[in-house]
Each structure stands twice: as structure tokens, then as C-alpha cells.
Scaffold this motif. Structure first.
Motif, PDB file in Angstrom:
ATOM      1  N   PHE A   1     -38.256 -55.093  12.449  1.00 32.58           N
ATOM      2  CA  PHE A   1     -37.738 -54.955  11.089  1.00 32.58           C
ATOM      3  C   PHE A   1     -38.699 -55.700  10.178  1.00 32.58           C
ATOM      4  CE2 PHE A   1     -34.056 -53.925  13.561  1.00 32.58           C
ATOM      5  CZ  PHE A   1     -33.318 -53.035  12.780  1.00 32.58           C
ATOM      6  N   THR A   2     -39.302 -54.979   9.236  1.00 29.95           N
ATOM      7  CA  THR A   2     -40.404 -55.552   8.472  1.00 29.95           C
ATOM      8  C   THR A   2     -40.225 -55.370   6.976  1.00 29.95           C
ATOM      9  OG1 THR A   2     -42.834 -55.692   8.412  1.00 29.95           O
ATOM     10  CG2 THR A   2     -41.871 -53.482   8.420  1.00 29.95           C
ATOM     11  N   ASP A   3     -40.894 -56.254   6.228  1.00 27.13           N
ATOM     12  CA  ASP A   3     -40.954 -56.200   4.770  1.00 27.13           C
ATOM     13  C   ASP A   3     -42.425 -56.371   4.404  1.00 27.13           C
ATOM     14  OD1 ASP A   3     -40.910 -56.717   2.018  1.00 27.13           O
ATOM     15  OD2 ASP A   3     -39.063 -57.875   2.110  1.00 27.13           O
ATOM     16  N   THR A   4     -42.954 -55.476   3.589  1.00 28.42           N
ATOM     17  CA  THR A   4     -44.384 -55.537   3.270  1.00 28.42           C
ATOM     18  C   THR A   4     -44.733 -56.775   2.456  1.00 28.42           C
ATOM     19  OG1 THR A   4     -43.948 -54.095   1.365  1.00 28.42           O
ATOM     20  CG2 THR A   4     -44.747 -53.043   3.376  1.00 28.42           C
TER      21      THR A   4
ATOM     22  N   CYS B   1     -43.588 -59.799   3.044  1.00 31.39           N
ATOM     23  CA  CYS B   1     -43.333 -60.975   3.876  1.00 31.39           C
ATOM     24  C   CYS B   1     -44.643 -61.486   4.492  1.00 31.39           C
ATOM     25  CB  CYS B   1     -42.317 -60.593   4.959  1.00 31.39           C
ATOM     26  SG  CYS B   1     -42.338 -61.593   6.437  1.00 31.39           S
ATOM     27  N   GLY B   2     -44.961 -62.766   4.237  1.00 27.21           N
ATOM     28  CA  GLY B   2     -46.211 -63.333   4.743  1.00 27.21           C
ATOM     29  C   GLY B   2     -46.318 -63.304   6.252  1.00 27.21           C
ATOM     30  N   TYR B   3     -45.238 -63.658   6.948  1.00 25.51           N
ATOM     31  CA  TYR B   3     -45.296 -63.648   8.410  1.00 25.51           C
ATOM     32  C   TYR B   3     -45.310 -62.226   8.966  1.00 25.51           C
ATOM     33  CZ  TYR B   3     -44.967 -68.672   9.054  1.00 25.51           C
ATOM     34  OH  TYR B   3     -45.250 -70.026   9.077  1.00 25.51           O
ATOM     35  N   CYS B   4     -44.763 -61.264   8.214  1.00 27.00           N
ATOM     36  CA  CYS B   4     -44.881 -59.854   8.613  1.00 27.00           C
ATOM     37  C   CYS B   4     -46.340 -59.419   8.536  1.00 27.00           C
ATOM     38  CB  CYS B   4     -44.023 -58.958   7.714  1.00 27.00           C
ATOM     39  SG  CYS B   4     -42.249 -59.254   7.808  1.00 27.00           S
ATOM     40  N   GLN B   5     -47.011 -59.878   7.494  1.00 24.10           N
ATOM     41  CA  GLN B   5     -48.436 -59.564   7.342  1.00 24.10           C
ATOM     42  C   GLN B   5     -49.241 -60.200   8.469  1.00 24.10           C
ATOM     43  OE1 GLN B   5     -49.005 -61.069   3.387  1.00 24.10           O
ATOM     44  NE2 GLN B   5     -47.863 -59.393   2.420  1.00 24.10           N
ATOM     45  N   LYS B   6     -48.885 -61.421   8.833  1.00 23.43           N
ATOM     46  CA  LYS B   6     -49.593 -62.100   9.925  1.00 23.43           C
ATOM     47  C   LYS B   6     -49.374 -61.368  11.245  1.00 23.43           C
ATOM     48  CE  LYS B   6     -50.023 -66.656  12.170  1.00 23.43           C
ATOM     49  NZ  LYS B   6     -51.495 -66.668  12.084  1.00 23.43           N
TER      50      LYS B   6
ATOM     51  N   THR C   1     -37.329 -61.627   8.026  1.00 18.35           N
ATOM     52  CA  THR C   1     -38.372 -60.808   8.631  1.00 18.35           C
ATOM     53  C   THR C   1     -39.581 -61.677   8.985  1.00 18.35           C
ATOM     54  OG1 THR C   1     -39.190 -60.282   6.407  1.00 18.35           O
ATOM     55  CG2 THR C   1     -37.729 -58.670   7.476  1.00 18.35           C
ATOM     56  N   PRO C   2     -40.343 -61.268   9.994  1.00 16.33           N
ATOM     57  CA  PRO C   2     -40.052 -60.141  10.874  1.00 16.33           C
ATOM     58  C   PRO C   2     -38.914 -60.471  11.839  1.00 16.33           C
ATOM     59  CG  PRO C   2     -41.975 -61.312  11.680  1.00 16.33           C
ATOM     60  CD  PRO C   2     -41.602 -61.973  10.373  1.00 16.33           C
ATOM     61  N   ALA C   3     -38.140 -59.455  12.160  1.00 15.29           N
ATOM     62  CA  ALA C   3     -37.112 -59.562  13.199  1.00 15.29           C
ATOM     63  C   ALA C   3     -37.479 -58.564  14.273  1.00 15.29           C
ATOM     64  CB  ALA C   3     -35.727 -59.272  12.633  1.00 15.29           C
TER      65      ALA C   3
ATOM     66  N   PRO D   1     -35.709 -63.594  16.180  1.00 18.54           N
ATOM     67  CA  PRO D   1     -35.986 -63.802  14.754  1.00 18.54           C
ATOM     68  C   PRO D   1     -37.319 -64.496  14.545  1.00 18.54           C
ATOM     69  CG  PRO D   1     -34.448 -65.462  15.545  1.00 18.54           C
ATOM     70  CD  PRO D   1     -34.744 -64.561  16.713  1.00 18.54           C
ATOM     71  N   GLY D   2     -38.120 -63.961  13.638  1.00 21.64           N
ATOM     72  CA  GLY D   2     -39.333 -64.658  13.247  1.00 21.64           C
ATOM     73  C   GLY D   2     -40.589 -64.234  13.990  1.00 21.64           C
TER      74      GLY D   2
END
Length: 242
Positions: free
Chosen positions: A125-128, A130-135, A214-216, A226-227
Motif C-alpha cells: 500500500f503506497t503513497d507517491t 511518502c518519503g519512505y515509499c520513495q525509498k 505507508t508503506p504498508a 507496517p513501515g
């Protein structure tokens, strides 16, 4: 649905909501629906612990109840086997989540697959925004190299109509979703999207199964992590959970 809202009033409300019925299923349903009329009960069954019933909620979550519905427990049920404590609640909830995730068509995801046949997969589960999603996304090539397929579903943290929501719609409406995801995760603005898309539906699903950030990451067996996790560690976990 907020489980905390349900349980916060349980001490005062349950005594008044007792239904004397021979059938525990009916008694438990009556007590819970009196507390919250829209309680999403999917099934009620005896738990492995004598005298305790497990209430399966939509989204894979679970409550425990006495047979008459007077007492509720929100938490984990463990079984001690050979000196180890097995989390029965997590096992049951993971099965429910795995079923819900498996019902999402791959055509409604953004999928990054290894060149060779995948050994395991994760659903993220992502959000564009979100810094950790980008990582995590920057490590997708490494996850693919290690044999893990990455399947993205949408979870705009700020809700429908937010900047993150609009960015995810742009990704899902793009002709090349992978390229659009790459650009979005590198903080490039995409053209506005205008198409039928599953972003809102996937956001609701995430809320239902307990995603709150996010990310989950959902493993192949339905376990929710989570995370952010580094690629080598995440791949190891995913390969064990396939």
C-alpha cells in the motif's frame, strides 16, 4: 469502523445488551450490533480456547467474546506449544487479509516483476508523496533481483482528493503505469489523470484491514508489516512467507 470506539463503551453498554439465547452466535451478534449497528461481522465460531468465541470482522480483524456476549476481548490469543507461544489471532487475521488481497485483480495494481519467474511477492500500500515509499521504491530493482515481485496498491494517506490521491490517480490512469510510478516516486509531477480507477477503493480496503501509514507491506501469507524494510531483510521475510 473504529474498534476503539466499540470497546470504549463496552463496560457501560454490554450489561444492558445481553440477550439470553441458547445460540451463542445469536447472543453475540445481538450484543455487538446493539453496541454498533453497522458492526461488520462475517462469522462467529468457537475459538481454540474453551468457552471463548472468535468474531471475524470484515477486513480480517478479530474480536473474542463470551458465549452470552457479555464480555469482549480485543487482543491476541496465544497457544503455548513445545515451549513456544503461537499467536493464533495473527494467524487467523493474516488468512483473512490474504483472501482480500488475492481478490484484487493484477490489472488493478502496478506490478514490478523479476526477469526470472518470481519466487515470492509482496503487496505494498503506497503513497507517491511518502518519503519512505520513495525509498522502498528505489530498492524495487534489488527486490526483483532477489526474486520478489512487488505489487503496488494505492493508499493516499491524506485521503480522497488530496495531492497524494491525485498523484496516484495520475499513475493509475497513465498508459505506462510503471513509468508513471517511477516518475512519481522521484517527485516528478504527472499530468492530471482522468479515468476509471481503483484508487479510492484500494484506500478503503487499506483502512478496513488496518493500514494506518505507508508503506504498508502485505506478505504472501497475509501478514501485514507496517513501515519500510530494507530490501535484503524484506526479501528474506517475503521468501519465508510465500
Amino acid at each position: 469502523m473504529s474498534l476503539s470506539r466499540v470497546l470504549s463503551g463496552a463496560a457501560l453498554s454490554l450489561a444492558a445488551s445481553v440477550v439470553l439465547a441458547a445460540d451463542p452466535d445469536q447472543a453475540i451478534r445481538a450484543a455487538l450490533t446493539k453496541l454498533q449497528p453497522d458492526m461488520p461481522i462475517e462469522a462467529i465460531a468457537e475459538s481454540p480456547m474453551t468457552g471463548l468465541f472468535q468474531v471475524h470482522l470484515k477486513g480480517g480483524r478479530m474480536l473474542y467474546s463470551s458465549a452470552d456476549g457479555q464480555f469482549l476481548i480485543q487482543g491476541n490469543l496465544y497457544q503455548v506449544k513445545g515451549g513456544d507461544a503461537v499467536n493464533l489471532t495473527r494467524q487467523a487475521e493474516s488468512k483473512g487479509i490474504a483472501k482480500l488481497i488475492s481478490d484484487i485483480p493484477l490489472s488493478e495494481m502496478v506490478v514490478f516483476s523479476p526477469k526470472e519467474p518470481a519466487k515470492a511477492h509482496i503487496t505494498v500500500f503506497t503513497d507517491t508523496d511518502c518519503g519512505y515509499c520513495q525509498k522502498l521504491h528505489s530498492e524495487v530493482p534489488e527486490l526483483n533481483r532477489l526474486g520478489v515481485e512487488v505489487r503496488y496498491v494505492a493508499y493516499p494517506r491524506q485521503g480522497v482528493g488530496s495531492h497524494g490521491y491525485n498523484g496516484l490517480v495520475s499513475v493509475w490512469c497513465a498508459k505506462d503505469r510503471q513509468d508513471a510510478m517511477n516518475k512519481a516516486k522521484s517527485r516528478q509531477e504527472l499530468p492530471p489523470g482522468n479515468c476509471e480507477n481503483p484508487v479510492a477503493k484500494q484506500y478503503e480496503l487499506g483502512q478496513m484491514i488496518g493500514v494506518n501509514g505507508t508503506p504498508a507491506i502485505v506478505l504472501g501469507n497475509g501478514e501485514l508489516i507496517p513501515g519500510y524494510q530494507p530490501a535484503p531483510q524484506l526479501a528474506e521475510i517475503a521468501l519465508k512467507a510465500k
